[in-house]
Scaffold this active site. Structure first.
Site, mmCIF file in Angstrom:
data_model
loop_
_atom_site.group_PDB
_atom_site.id
_atom_site.type_symbol
_atom_site.label_atom_id
_atom_site.label_comp_id
_atom_site.label_asym_id
_atom_site.label_seq_id
_atom_site.Cartn_x
_atom_site.Cartn_y
_atom_site.Cartn_z
ATOM 1 N N VAL A 193 -2.552 0.120 -1.757
ATOM 2 C CA VAL A 193 -1.162 0.558 -1.586
ATOM 3 C C VAL A 193 -0.198 -0.625 -1.473
ATOM 4 O O VAL A 193 1.008 -0.433 -1.509
ATOM 5 C CB VAL A 193 -0.941 1.477 -0.357
ATOM 6 C CG1 VAL A 193 -1.736 2.754 -0.479
ATOM 7 C CG2 VAL A 193 -1.235 0.771 0.948
ATOM 8 N N LYS A 194 -0.714 -1.841 -1.325
ATOM 9 C CA LYS A 194 0.165 -3.005 -1.150
ATOM 10 C C LYS A 194 0.714 -3.460 -2.512
ATOM 11 O O LYS A 194 0.609 -2.733 -3.486
ATOM 12 C CB LYS A 194 -0.586 -4.117 -0.414
ATOM 13 C CG LYS A 194 -1.206 -3.671 0.924
ATOM 14 C CD LYS A 194 -0.196 -3.529 2.064
ATOM 15 C CE LYS A 194 -0.673 -2.712 3.245
ATOM 16 N NZ LYS A 194 -1.646 -3.321 4.117
ATOM 17 N N ILE A 195 1.265 -4.661 -2.572
ATOM 18 C CA ILE A 195 2.054 -5.033 -3.754
ATOM 19 C C ILE A 195 1.187 -5.451 -4.934
ATOM 20 O O ILE A 195 1.445 -5.073 -6.074
ATOM 21 C CB ILE A 195 3.073 -6.114 -3.340
ATOM 22 C CG1 ILE A 195 4.078 -5.474 -2.364
ATOM 23 C CG2 ILE A 195 3.782 -6.708 -4.550
ATOM 24 C CD1 ILE A 195 4.866 -6.430 -1.542
#
Ligand SMILES: *Cc1c(COP(=O)(O)O)cnc(C)c1O
Length: 388
Positions: A193-195
């Site tokens: 879910v992070k960048i």
């Protein structure tokens, strides 16, 4: 909602054919772990940030843990962090046997409040209970006031670990997050879910060769093969020495190859997040919510787009209504000090009211590069309907 509406998650990875090819290449190679892809990925992190050293590990929680240890965290030391974060920002200190305390947030930035920090340091100095380490968290990707934090670190003699799990690709002033201009170590997360993602993964970046060498040893059992780090002469080419108590926190080459390939699109990913955030800002103008502040001197990583409802009492129904409409909103974060485990350590609801008030009103809207404008309009019109 129509039954054909697809589910929109709050965050989602963006995997290209090039990413897949990079992983397949590793699978066909001689090295699945501890091979050349790790160094390649670490180089992309150094190039993107200006850090002199990057240590890729199995996840950001592991990176926080070895960063704490490398800075001397242990029984009798004190670590302060933000209550508005994932539990890992505080747990890392408890793993080391340190004590944890929190500094309330600034309701405008949602990051550690500089005035609350200044005041708490003043009182702690009087009682001889100054922190050894501060872990500021760049919440949602918006950078903390690192110059102010760095000045206080110099004045009171504590060390700084930036939890930049939300802020890969962001900038503090002119400096990329990770340059460690006002900190000792910066930690990134590569959860999906992070960048950018490696499946699971994290990294600790630093300008210090000494801290980097310590963290690299802690990543792999505390073992060194470097003669200069050994206590006495080696027995032969097979020789290694364990000089610290480390862990198996290694990242695989499969993950690192994915990470190196993803890093090629870091700018594009963050730019797309800004496009979506600016569009959300406009679409939400007439609704009874406030949109996340972005300081124009900085560049947010925009991991999250959390809005705050004017009326906290509506949050639960709005959340349930969004989920019923197949829109994956989320609430970040339940203040760490209100978790049962932390209450058992002596914390209580009411201790950090700004973080608690923010928690009561917040709702993170879907934010990821593949979000379409039509999906964004569906998010906003559903929210408008629920708030009408
Ligand atoms: C995701 C996250 C972590 C933990 O990252 P992992 O890679 O899942 O261990 C730590 N801190 C913050 C602020 C996070 O968002």
């Amino acid at each position: 909602m129509s039954p054909t509406d697809s589910f929109i998650p709050y965050g989602r990875q963006d995997i290209s054919d090039a990413d897949i090819a990079a992983v397949v290449e590793v699978l066909k190679s001689d090295w699945l772990t501890q091979g050349p892809a790790i160094e390649r990925f670490e180089t992309t992190l150094m190039d993107a940030t200006g850090a002199a050293h990057a240590v890729a590990v199995s996840n950001a929680t592991a990176a926080l843990h070895i960063a704490c240890l490398a800075l001397g965290t242990g029984p009798g030391t004190r670590v302060w962090t933000s209550p508005n974060s994932f539990v890992a920002s505080a747990n890392c200190a408890l793993y080391c046997g340190a004590t944890v305390d929190f500094v309330d947030i600034d309701p405008a930035t949602l990051n550690v409040s500089i005035s609350a920090l200044t005041e708490k340091l003043h009182h702690a100095a009087a009682k001889g209970e100054l922190p050894d380490i501060l872990i500021p968290v760049h919440f949602a990707g918006e950078p903390c006031d690192m110059a102010a934090i760095g000045a206080l670190a110099n004045q009171y003699g504590f060390r700084v670990i930036e939890d930049a799990s939300h802020a890969v690709g962001g900038r503090y002033g002119a400096h990329p997050i990770g340059a460690c201009q006002h900190s000792d170590v910066t930690v990134f997360s590569f959860h999906p879910v992070k960048i950018v993602t490696t499946g699971e993964g994290g990294a600790a970046l630093t300008q210090s060769a000494d801290l980097a060498a310590k963290m690299a040893r802690l990543r792999t059992h505390g073992i060194t093969r470097n003669l200069a780090e050994m206590r006495e002469a080696d027995d032969g080419a097979w020789y290694y020495q364990q000089i610290d108590l480390g862990f198996n926190y290694r990242m695989t080459d499969i993950q690192a190859a994915l990470g190196a390939s993803q890093m090629a699109r870091l700018r594009e990913f963050v730019a797309r997040r800004h496009e979506l955030a600016n569009r959300y800002d406009r679409l939400l103008e007439a609704l009874p919510v406030s949109t996340p502040l972005r300081c124009d001197k900085n560049y947010s990583g925009l991991h999250l787009y959390p809005v705050r409802l004017d009326e906290a009492w509506r949050r639960r129904a709005v959340f349930d209504g969004m989920r019923a409409a197949r829109i994956g909103v989320n609430v970040l974060y339940i203040p760490i000090h209100t978790q049962p485990f932390y209450r058992d350590l002596g914390f209580a609801p009411g201790d950090f009211p700004a973080a608690e008030d923010y928690y009561a009103r917040s709702l993170a809207l879907p934010m990821f590069p593949g979000l379409t404008e039509a999906e964004q309009e569906r998010v906003v019109s559903t929210l408008a309907g629920l708030l009408a």
